[in-house]
Write an enzyme that holds these catalytic residues in place. Sequence first.
Site, PDB file in Angstrom:
ATOM      1  N   CYS A  17       0.819  -1.260  -0.114  1.00 42.75           N
ATOM      2  CA  CYS A  17       0.062   0.002  -0.066  1.00 42.75           C
ATOM      3  C   CYS A  17       0.828   1.452  -0.071  1.00 42.75           C
ATOM      4  CB  CYS A  17      -0.873   0.083   1.004  1.00 42.75           C
ATOM      5  SG  CYS A  17      -2.112  -1.303   1.419  1.00 42.75           S
ATOM      6  N   ARG A  43       4.126  -0.256  -4.716  1.00 44.54           N
ATOM      7  CA  ARG A  43       3.806  -0.745  -3.126  1.00 44.54           C
ATOM      8  C   ARG A  43       2.480  -1.692  -3.325  1.00 44.54           C
ATOM      9  NH1 ARG A  43       6.666   1.815   0.295  1.00 44.54           N
ATOM     10  NH2 ARG A  43       5.356   1.157   2.114  1.00 44.54           N
ATOM     11  N   TRP A  51      -2.458  -2.809  -1.587  1.00 44.75           N
ATOM     12  CA  TRP A  51      -1.986  -4.306  -2.012  1.00 44.75           C
ATOM     13  C   TRP A  51      -2.905  -5.016  -0.657  1.00 44.75           C
ATOM     14  CZ3 TRP A  51       0.229  -8.017   1.329  1.00 44.75           C
ATOM     15  CH2 TRP A  51       0.885  -9.005   0.687  1.00 44.75           C
ATOM     16  N   ASN A  65      -1.818   2.069   5.773  1.00 45.25           N
ATOM     17  CA  ASN A  65      -0.928   1.103   5.077  1.00 45.25           C
ATOM     18  C   ASN A  65      -0.461   0.257   6.509  1.00 45.25           C
ATOM     19  OD1 ASN A  65       1.395  -0.260   4.081  1.00 45.25           O
ATOM     20  ND2 ASN A  65       2.941   1.436   4.530  1.00 45.25           N
ATOM     21  N   GLY A  66      -0.554  -1.156   6.202  1.00 40.26           N
ATOM     22  CA  GLY A  66      -0.237  -1.913   7.395  1.00 40.26           C
ATOM     23  C   GLY A  66      -1.254  -2.743   7.947  1.00 40.26           C
ATOM     24  N   GLU A  84      19.371 -16.306  -6.332  1.00 42.08           N
ATOM     25  CA  GLU A  84      18.718 -15.394  -6.779  1.00 42.08           C
ATOM     26  C   GLU A  84      18.325 -15.321  -8.061  1.00 42.08           C
ATOM     27  OE1 GLU A  84      17.645 -12.634  -5.434  1.00 42.08           O
ATOM     28  OE2 GLU A  84      17.778 -11.312  -6.981  1.00 42.08           O
ATOM     29  N   LYS A 117      14.468 -14.584  -9.039  1.00 42.08           N
ATOM     30  CA  LYS A 117      14.170 -13.420 -10.212  1.00 42.08           C
ATOM     31  C   LYS A 117      13.013 -14.055 -11.142  1.00 42.08           C
ATOM     32  CE  LYS A 117      14.812 -10.430  -8.676  1.00 42.08           C
ATOM     33  NZ  LYS A 117      15.638 -10.269  -7.485  1.00 42.08           N
ATOM     34  N   HIS A 167      21.209 -35.763  -3.567  1.00 48.20           N
ATOM     35  CA  HIS A 167      20.303 -36.063  -2.510  1.00 48.20           C
ATOM     36  C   HIS A 167      18.921 -35.819  -2.582  1.00 48.20           C
ATOM     37  CE1 HIS A 167      24.243 -36.779  -0.660  1.00 48.20           C
ATOM     38  NE2 HIS A 167      24.736 -35.491  -0.899  1.00 48.20           N
ATOM     39  N   LYS A 171       6.611  -3.868  -3.444  1.00 52.53           N
ATOM     40  CA  LYS A 171       8.125  -3.825  -3.490  1.00 52.53           C
ATOM     41  C   LYS A 171       8.316  -3.673  -1.836  1.00 52.53           C
ATOM     42  CE  LYS A 171      12.080  -1.896  -5.142  1.00 52.53           C
ATOM     43  NZ  LYS A 171      12.575  -3.083  -5.531  1.00 52.53           N
TER      44      LYS A 171
HETATM   45  C1  F6R Z   1      12.920  -9.823  -4.988  1.00 56.73           C
HETATM   46  C2  F6R Z   1      12.797  -8.772  -3.741  1.00 56.73           C
HETATM   47  C3  F6R Z   1      12.293  -9.077  -2.439  1.00 56.73           C
HETATM   48  C4  F6R Z   1      12.856  -8.035  -1.588  1.00 56.73           C
HETATM   49  C5  F6R Z   1      12.669  -8.531   0.116  1.00 56.73           C
HETATM   50  C6  F6R Z   1      13.156  -7.707   1.232  1.00 56.73           C
HETATM   51  O1  F6R Z   1      13.161  -9.182  -6.038  1.00 56.73           O
HETATM   52  O2  F6R Z   1      12.733  -7.627  -4.117  1.00 56.73           O
HETATM   53  O3  F6R Z   1      12.671 -10.455  -2.183  1.00 56.73           O
HETATM   54  O4  F6R Z   1      14.460  -8.369  -1.436  1.00 56.73           O
HETATM   55  O5  F6R Z   1      11.124  -8.136   0.055  1.00 56.73           O
HETATM   56  O6  F6R Z   1      13.276  -6.430   0.757  1.00 56.73           O
HETATM   57  P1  F6R Z   1      13.936  -5.307   1.388  1.00 56.73           P
HETATM   58  O7  F6R Z   1      15.314  -5.528   0.847  1.00 56.73           O
HETATM   59  O8  F6R Z   1      13.287  -3.874   1.085  1.00 56.73           O
HETATM   60  O9  F6R Z   1      14.086  -5.365   2.882  1.00 56.73           O
END
Ligand code: F6R
Length: 614
Positions: free
Chosen positions: A2, A27, A78, A104-105, A487, A491, A510, A609
């Site tokens: 949010c 967000r 969100w 937000n929250g 990673e 992605k 394994h 995000k």
């Molecule tokens: C993946 C991604 C998430 C963040 C995670 C932590 O591409 O962006 O996995 O890495 O939500 O977020 P931060 O780094 O803001 O604590």
Amino acid sequence: MCGIIAVTGEGASVEILTTGLRRLEYRGYDSAGVVVQTRSDGFARYRAAGGTKSLVALEEEAGRYHGEIISGIGHTRWATHGGPTLFNAHPHFDCLEEIAIVHNGILENFRELKEDLLAVGHVFSSETDTEVIAHLIEAQLPFSRNLAAAVAIVAKRMRGAMAFVVASAGEPGVLVGFKRMAPMVIGTDGKSWFLASDIPAILDRASTFYHIDDEHIVILKPSGAVMCDLDLHEVPLESFSVDWTLESAERSGFDDFMSKEIFEQPGALRDTLAGRMTPDGSLVLDEQPADPDLWARINKVFIVACGTSYHAGMVAKYAIEHWTKIPVELDISSEFRYRDPVVDERTLVVAVSQSGETLDTLAALHEARNLGAQTLAVCNVVGSSMARLADAVLYTRAGPEVGVAATKTHTSQIGALMMLALQLAKVKGQLYPQEVQELYRQLLSLPNKMSEVLELWEEMRALALRYGGRSRFYFIGRHVGYPVALEGALKLKEISYLPAEGYPAGELKHGAIAMLDADAVVFALATRTRLYEKVMSNIEEVRARSSSIVVLGNPGDESVVNADESFVAVPQVHPLFAPIVDVIPLQMFAYHVARGLGNDVDRPRNLAKTVTVE
Ligand code: F6R
């Protein structure tokens, strides 16, 4: 999780709100809405729900409003409590539509509070926890001096991490915000005052920014802003400067933020590293710990982070243990505080986070402080909650990252953590200052190597075309190649929605090797790092199961693949720095596969995000 924006004052407009929401869309984008207020005509509310189309619809609808507004609040959602429908879209009202709120929250005790309100006749029009707050304020207002006093009392009854902004029809132009372990900043251009979940939302409007302390309310009027604790004692506002440019928060000719941010990586790392090491090999932090002897006392490092930031932390563990001989523990933030981490005043707890606001990591940092540990925040957002909480701060200087999938902040985080490793090694007498300087010099050469890797853009597009239709992807690596494998898989999962798994190459046999067949694609991280030869043996195991193989290796090693396999050549660098260059082709592969599938790479489904809920 949010996004909130609010404005009051001379320049207030619908456009400020919708432009801000566009910059906060990362967000959440389940729905979008605004409430605007004039001096005499009360509230006008516009809302739209429909995923990524919500904001477009809102801009069209609300853009037709021509009243002279004095203030307004906006929200991009969100969904947590209640589905992503129109009636759950913010802003929400109380029964009389005289209190408007964006939030937000999570209000954790919303059920019991709602039951109390229902019992005395309040009528709800959404399933959200947010609407409960509007009704609580409605119930409190007749017994309070003004909106701010009512909010302060209500805030004391609420549990959970959150930030919200409310307006009252009875007090035109007044906005009251509350913050508790969720991001919100104040900004002003001298004519208007803003509240926003994140700086980019108001970057083109505000010239001065102020922090808001947790457990405090802020009262915004056209004439200025005041911060108070919940007993309404005024607390001075503390300003901070922001050197991000508006251009850095725009797409600037790229199709999307993710591709722009992939290409920004050399510059982001360069800025993160620049001027960080003194000639004697000491690390220049952004906030120094109060106790300068802290480093010498450290006998254990504990890294806490989530998602991509966690993968950066994993890379750091190899480097810190190698150079310093100090044991490093690593934990997913959401696990850290629910076990009994062995942490004391000689432990350095490092919170790694792009946003500096991720609730799980913020809570882990709080826990670390409660346990008496020394704390360091490695984050990208200046003045974020983690930066303000930790004893010391090392900023990645990657600029704003808007794409939901982290890219440039990841490689910058690894760079920052490498410098931390070098600093600890120097203090512990494990490396001479000259050795630290030489390794720092090698770090500084990485941005040029990253630029070489970016030239693989078309090659990775071709690989995405070749393999994008497959049903399963495995990424395997050993030592520092293992976090890169994780990673790469993350992605791909988050933007293409295809099943992908990262695995330590030696562990495949394994169990997971049972999954390999001709439909699977296996990416092997086989640059010349510590266990190169062992990875080669693991590739043979895969080959015997007839899966397709893509090897990521250094120039000169092309012959390790057969004619029907693929080889991606990335420059050879110091083995511990290899993740910084090796991860880039995997970001590009994920990008091209997702684009090929027609997915919105900047706003992948179900994700936000900055995750400010537990
Ligand atoms: C993946 C991604 C998430 C963040 C995670 C932590 O591409 O962006 O996995 O890495 O939500 O977020 P931060 O780094 O803001 O604590």
